[in-house]
Design a protein around this motif. Structure first.
Motif, PDB file in Angstrom:
ATOM      1  N   ARG A   1      38.506 121.243  21.447  1.00  0.00           N
ATOM      2  CA  ARG A   1      37.919 122.570  21.726  1.00  0.00           C
ATOM      3  C   ARG A   1      36.643 122.754  20.914  1.00  0.00           C
ATOM      4  O   ARG A   1      35.635 123.256  21.414  1.00  0.00           O
ATOM      5  CB  ARG A   1      38.912 123.683  21.392  1.00  0.00           C
ATOM      6  N   ASP A   2      36.683 122.323  19.662  1.00  0.00           N
ATOM      7  CA  ASP A   2      35.477 122.434  18.813  1.00  0.00           C
ATOM      8  C   ASP A   2      34.314 121.621  19.386  1.00  0.00           C
ATOM      9  O   ASP A   2      33.147 121.939  19.153  1.00  0.00           O
ATOM     10  CB  ASP A   2      35.756 121.924  17.392  1.00  0.00           C
TER      11      ASP A   2
ATOM     12  N   GLN B   1      31.319 116.478  25.165  1.00  0.00           N
ATOM     13  CA  GLN B   1      30.064 117.148  24.766  1.00  0.00           C
ATOM     14  C   GLN B   1      29.003 117.018  25.862  1.00  0.00           C
ATOM     15  O   GLN B   1      28.283 117.973  26.162  1.00  0.00           O
ATOM     16  CB  GLN B   1      29.538 116.536  23.472  1.00  0.00           C
TER      17      GLN B   1
ATOM     18  N   GLY C   1      42.681 121.336  18.947  1.00  0.00           N
ATOM     19  CA  GLY C   1      41.645 122.158  18.307  1.00  0.00           C
ATOM     20  C   GLY C   1      40.342 121.380  18.174  1.00  0.00           C
ATOM     21  O   GLY C   1      39.250 121.920  18.384  1.00  0.00           O
ATOM     22  N   PHE C   2      40.472 120.103  17.851  1.00  0.00           N
ATOM     23  CA  PHE C   2      39.294 119.245  17.693  1.00  0.00           C
ATOM     24  C   PHE C   2      38.487 119.160  18.996  1.00  0.00           C
ATOM     25  O   PHE C   2      37.262 119.323  18.994  1.00  0.00           O
ATOM     26  CB  PHE C   2      39.761 117.848  17.240  1.00  0.00           C
TER      27      PHE C   2
END
Ligand SMILES: NC(=O)c1ccc[n+]([C@@H]2O[C@H](COP(=O)([O-])OP(=O)(O)OC[C@H]3O[C@@H](n4cnc5c(N)ncnc54)[C@H](OP(=O)(O)O)[C@@H]3O)[C@@H](O)[C@H]2O)c1
Length: 315
Positions: free
Chosen positions: A184-185, A162, A181-182
């Motif tokens: 990428r989120d 982040q 996926g996590f």
């Protein structure tokens, strides 16, 4: 007061909720009633005895370094803090935050982010302060640069991804398949399964941030000219088996591997709180465990696949 303790090195089962005295508040200190702490990856090694040369043989030992809570008592010499203030911080090079109270100097704490619960906030502390130091201060990450984060789904890595985006980098995150996926989120531009894709297939990077602690030599080879690598973890066996190469690369040569051990103070904590309040970074709670279930939290971390942080809730 209640505290997480262990009386010998070993598997998670050695951990238990026991009783120790409430710390005395010395001159210039504040007493914080801890609402939440977390389990940091390095503590698993400590509990297992892999760092016993450093941690010694005095028991019982305590766990936890980060905490979010409320000021319970303030020594008369302290200004600017009052009972009831919501604060967060990291103990200075000692363990013991998985407990009802900690006594600390004001420079070790700041106000916690006002927009988060204390359980949410505590998940950002170790990862956030470590990643700001690693990416901004050690690697001097610049907008547009290519950043590789190893261990991207973990406590440190999930904040590093982040912050890497916040600093304007193109972020490649290495994680296991179920967490692609996590990450990428969280903002990663690319998410790659480290179990099926080896370092030689990843391409070149301006900055590599390693939170795993192994294979430093192979990952250092990915640095483009002028590239920087920051390692916040190291595996003792890996260091020994590299025949001194990794330690040597930390002190000389063009592409040094920078190691550091963070001891964040007030300004860094307040800066991190500001990023959370602006919404630039968000907390990631994997699971919340009561203090009595500290062993369950360690077991879950050892099983792998963590997303963010396992939180130990005390209040
Ligand atoms: N220097 C400092 O100031 C500082 C500060 C904080 C933390 N640290 C250190 O940083 C390290 C990480 O802490 P943490 O709290 O983030 O731990 P964590 O939450 O357990 O995260 C570790 C991550 O590494 C991944 N991983 C494990 N084995 C891997 C492998 N062989 N290859 C690639 N990825 C692998 C895990 O993913 P999977 O489970 O999916 O495999 C997990 O996402 C610890 O050693 C800690 O002591 C240093």
């Amino acid at each position: 007061m209640r505290a997480a303790l262990f009386d010998r090195y070993g598997p998670p089962d050695v951990l238990y909720e026991g009783r120790v005295p409430v710390p005395a508040v010395r001159q210039g200190e504040v007493l914080v009633r801890v609402h939440a702490a977390t389990v940091n990856g390095g503590e698993l090694y400590g509990r297992a005895g892999r760092l016993r040369l450093v941690t010694g043989r005095r028991f019982p030992k305590r766990t936890g370094i980060d905490f979010a809570g409320e000021v319970a008592e303030v020594d008369a010499a302290v200004t600017g803090l009052r009972a009831g203030d919501r604060v967060w911080g990291i103990l200075p090079r000692r363990f013991g935050s998985a407990a009802e109270y900690v006594a600390v100097r004001p420079r070790q704490i700041s106000f916690a982010p006002g927009n988060l619960t204390l359980v949410e906030a505590v998940t950002l502390l170790a990862g956030g302060t470590t990643s700001i130091t690693a990416l901004r201060d050690k690697a001097r990450l610049r907008p547009g640069e290519r950043l590789l984060v190893r261990g991207a789904s973990g406590g440190v890595g999930s904040v590093a991804v982040q912050l890497g985006k916040m600093f304007g980098a193109h972020v490649t995150a290495l994680a296991s398949r179920k967490n692609l996926g996590f990450v990428r989120d969280l903002g990663a531009d690319e998410a790659i399964d480290y179990k099926t894709t080896g370092p030689s297939e990843l391409g070149a990077f301006d900055v590599v941030m390693d939170t795993v602690g192994t294979r430093h030599r192979e990952f250092r080879r990915l640095l483009s000219p002028g590239g920087r690598m920051v390692a916040v973890a190291f595996d003792v066996d890996d260091i020994l088996s590299s025949g001194g190469y990794i330690l040597a690369s930390a002190v000389h040569g063009a592409r040094r591997v920078r190691f550091f051990s963070g001891n964040p103070r007030h300004d860094l904590l307040a800066e991190l709180a500001g990023y959370a309040e602006r919404g630039a970074i968000r907390p990631v709670v994997d699971t919340v465990h009561p203090l009595a279930d500290i062993a369950t939290a360690h077991r879950a971390m050892e099983a792998g696949g963590v997303r963010g942080k396992h939180v130990i809730q005390i209040v």
